[in-house]
Structures are given as C-alpha cells and as structure tokens.
Write a protein that holds these residues in place. Structure first.
Motif, short mmCIF file in Angstrom:
data_model
loop_
_atom_site.label_atom_id
_atom_site.label_comp_id
_atom_site.label_asym_id
_atom_site.label_seq_id
_atom_site.Cartn_x
_atom_site.Cartn_y
_atom_site.Cartn_z
N ARG A 28 -29.74 -3.04 11.22
CA ARG A 28 -29.73 -2.14 10.07
C ARG A 28 -28.53 -2.41 9.16
O ARG A 28 -28.64 -2.40 7.93
CB ARG A 28 -29.69 -0.69 10.54
CG ARG A 28 -30.79 -0.29 11.47
CD ARG A 28 -32.16 -0.28 10.84
NE ARG A 28 -32.47 0.97 10.21
CZ ARG A 28 -33.72 1.40 10.01
NH1 ARG A 28 -34.76 0.67 10.43
NH2 ARG A 28 -33.96 2.53 9.39
N LYS A 31 -28.74 -5.37 6.68
CA LYS A 31 -29.53 -5.18 5.46
C LYS A 31 -28.69 -4.63 4.31
O LYS A 31 -29.10 -4.69 3.15
CB LYS A 31 -30.68 -4.22 5.74
CG LYS A 31 -31.71 -4.76 6.72
CD LYS A 31 -32.81 -3.72 6.99
CE LYS A 31 -33.83 -4.26 7.98
NZ LYS A 31 -34.89 -3.27 8.29
N ARG A 32 -27.49 -4.12 4.63
CA ARG A 32 -26.71 -3.45 3.60
C ARG A 32 -25.27 -3.95 3.47
O ARG A 32 -24.62 -3.71 2.45
CB ARG A 32 -26.70 -1.95 3.88
CG ARG A 32 -28.07 -1.33 3.63
CD ARG A 32 -28.25 0.01 4.31
NE ARG A 32 -27.28 1.00 3.89
CZ ARG A 32 -27.24 2.24 4.39
NH1 ARG A 32 -28.10 2.61 5.30
NH2 ARG A 32 -26.32 3.08 3.96
N GLY A 163 -34.41 4.03 13.67
CA GLY A 163 -34.53 2.59 13.43
C GLY A 163 -35.47 1.95 14.43
O GLY A 163 -36.56 2.47 14.71
N HIS A 197 -28.36 9.67 13.41
CA HIS A 197 -29.35 8.65 13.03
C HIS A 197 -28.65 7.34 12.67
O HIS A 197 -27.57 7.35 12.06
CB HIS A 197 -30.19 9.13 11.85
CG HIS A 197 -31.42 8.31 11.62
ND1 HIS A 197 -31.39 7.10 10.94
CD2 HIS A 197 -32.72 8.51 11.98
CE1 HIS A 197 -32.62 6.60 10.89
NE2 HIS A 197 -33.44 7.44 11.52
N ASP A 199 -29.20 5.20 10.40
CA ASP A 199 -28.95 4.98 8.98
C ASP A 199 -27.71 5.75 8.51
O ASP A 199 -26.99 5.29 7.61
CB ASP A 199 -30.16 5.37 8.15
CG ASP A 199 -31.31 4.39 8.32
OD1 ASP A 199 -31.06 3.23 8.73
OD2 ASP A 199 -32.47 4.76 8.06
N ASP A 200 -27.45 6.90 9.12
CA ASP A 200 -26.20 7.61 8.80
C ASP A 200 -25.00 6.85 9.35
O ASP A 200 -23.93 6.81 8.73
CB ASP A 200 -26.24 9.02 9.39
CG ASP A 200 -27.28 9.90 8.71
OD1 ASP A 200 -27.52 9.72 7.50
OD2 ASP A 200 -27.85 10.78 9.40
N VAL A 202 -24.84 3.58 9.60
CA VAL A 202 -24.64 2.45 8.67
C VAL A 202 -23.91 2.91 7.42
O VAL A 202 -23.04 2.19 6.90
CB VAL A 202 -25.99 1.80 8.32
CG1 VAL A 202 -25.84 0.78 7.20
CG2 VAL A 202 -26.60 1.12 9.55
N ASP A 203 -24.24 4.10 6.93
CA ASP A 203 -23.50 4.64 5.77
C ASP A 203 -22.00 4.67 6.05
O ASP A 203 -21.19 4.32 5.19
CB ASP A 203 -23.98 6.06 5.44
CG ASP A 203 -25.36 6.10 4.81
OD1 ASP A 203 -25.84 5.05 4.36
OD2 ASP A 203 -25.95 7.20 4.77
#
Length: 283
Positions: A28, A31-32, A163, A197, A199-200, A202-203
């Motif tokens: 994940r 990707k960023r 994910g 999560h 994605d949080d 990754v932030d």
C-alpha cells in the motif's frame, strides 16, 4: 514531544526504499510513496540488492520481520532470529555506502507488554520472543541512525487491518460471516484492542517520510474496541457465526496513547473497525 519541522535541503522528497516486499503495508505504501523501490528482505542475503538501490538520496522503510503467519513457529530458532533481526543488522551495516536521509522502522505495540498506558516514553515490557526481537530491532535502528547521522523514526504499530490482509482477526471475522467458516476466538473475545486501517497507517507514513525528530510514535486510533463487540455487531446484522472460544494468555487491554501522533495528523478522521467489518461483509 512536539511536531517537528519538515526535512530541509534541496531534496524534500527523496526516493523511498521499502524492505519487506510481501508486506500488506509495503504494497500500500509503494502506491503513494515518492519513487518507491520494493525489496524483499531475502534479497539482502546477496549482493544483488545493491543494483536496486537508488544512486541518489533515499528514505528507508523497514517492514521486514518474520511473516505474521509464522510468528509462533520457533522450530528453527536460528532461522527465526536471522529473519527477524539478522536481516535488519545486515541492512543497517551497509548504510555507510548510501545517501540515506531517513529511516522508518515498523515496530509493534507488543513491545509495551501488559502496559495499559502505551506511551512512547514508557518502559518497555516485552514478554515474548516476537516482542523482544522488536525491541532489539528498535535498538539497532537507533544506534545505526546515531552512528551515521540519519534521522530515524520508530513506529509502534497497533492492530492493523484492511487492504490485502487475510491473516488478522478482522479478516477472519469477515470471512466467517461471509463464508460461514468457523472462527476461533481467544477468551470469548473480551480483549480490547486498538484497530487501525492500513490506509490510515500509510497516511501517517507519508507524513513521517518528510519529518525530522520524531524518534518514536504510536500509530493507532487511540480508541479501544473489544473483539466481542465486533462479533455482536455482526450478529445484529443477521449473520450467524460459528465461534470456538479458546483459553489463551493474552493482554486484556491495548490502546495507544496518540498524543504524539495527534500532532502530526488528524487522528479523529481515522476509520472505525466495526464499520469496516460490516461494510466488507455486505459487499
């Protein structure tokens, strides 16, 4: 601890090397993150990895550890320690050859042991091989950072889900509800955990890549949810669950102090695990 200033210099967003190719978090983040390179921890046992590293400056994210599915497998202790600790030592031993601007090491809430406050400056209470090796990795990373003058951040990650996760208890609850598969739960699901999560997560990593002087940070929501409450929410939606409760030694409550993290991101906007579970089941 107070929020730090962004990294100074002519390269505010250097490339990112992420170690731990098979990690859900690595995939994940790749990707960023800026100009990412994903490298398997196994590749560091040969000289081949050097050809994959950027010629210029880069940040280094270490997600390498024994696979989550094998944390209880200590039939070969030497291999377990090599994968969990030796690879980190090998990577850090090569830092002098590269322009590394930042190191982030993904540690675990397990280093707090049975400590309900879970503050970054608390005395660590590792009580298992897994948590003890995480503590050892933290020490290695700090020492290497000081020796080479590299800014380092230790991330103490709490219970991650979402994910491509197919191993966590959250993933197993979703499968049990959707597929009718049996679900084994420790101690009737009374444990309270801080679920976050991916994605949080990754932030947070995106912010940390550009910040200095954050030596340790809990990455979590600061909100506790019992496993039983998740199961109850699933049942209220009309799903039958075949539960097998097993007695197992575990920490009763593990909720992060997110004071440091709140100075970096808006923790209040992080997702809630019950909502994720119900939305995933309905799909």
């Amino acid at each position: 601890m107070t929020p730090a200033e962004p990294l100074p210099g002519e390269d505010p967003r250097p490339a990112t090397v992420i170690v731990g190719r098979d990690s859900n978090l690595s995939a994940r983040l790749a990707k960023r993150a800026p100009a990412p390179t994903l490298i398997s921890a196994r590749e560091f046992s040969s000289e081949g990895f050097r050809r994959q590293l950027p010629a210029g400056p880069f940040s280094l994210v270490l997600n390498n550890f024994q696979a989550a599915t094998r944390l209880d497998d200590v039939r070969n202790p030497e291999s377990f320690v090599q994968v969990s600790l030796g690879v980190t030592a090998s990577i850090l031993g090569s830092l002098a050859d590269y322009d590394v601007r930042k190191i982030i090491y993904t540690s675990s809430a397990s280093v707090y042991g049975d400590n309900t406050s879970c503050r970054e400056d608390d005395r660590l209470m590792a009580d298992s091989l897994h948590s003890s090796l995480k503590v050892a990795n933290e020490s290695l990373v700090r020492s290497a950072g000081r020796r080479h003058g590299i800014d380092t951040t230790i991330v103490r990650l709490f219970n991650m889900y979402g994910g491509d996760d197919n191993f966590s208890l959250i993933a197993k609850i979703i499968d049990a509800a959707r597929l009718g598969t049996p679900l084994r739960v420790a101690n009737r699901g009374n444990a309270v955990r801080d679920f976050i999560h991916v994605d949080d997560v990754v932030d947070v990593y995106e912010v940390l890549l550009d910040r200095r002087d954050i030596p340790v940070v809990n990455v979590a929501t600061g909100f506790g949810t019992s496993v039983r409450s998740i199961l109850d929410a699933v049942r209220r939606e009309g799903y039958e669950l075949e539960i097998e409760s097993v007695r197992r030694r575990e920490i009763d409550v593990s909720i992060a102090d997110v004071t440091v993290l709140s100075g970096l991101v808006d923790v209040g906007r992080f997702g809630r695990v019950v909502e994720h579970v119900l939305e995933s089941i309905r799909r």
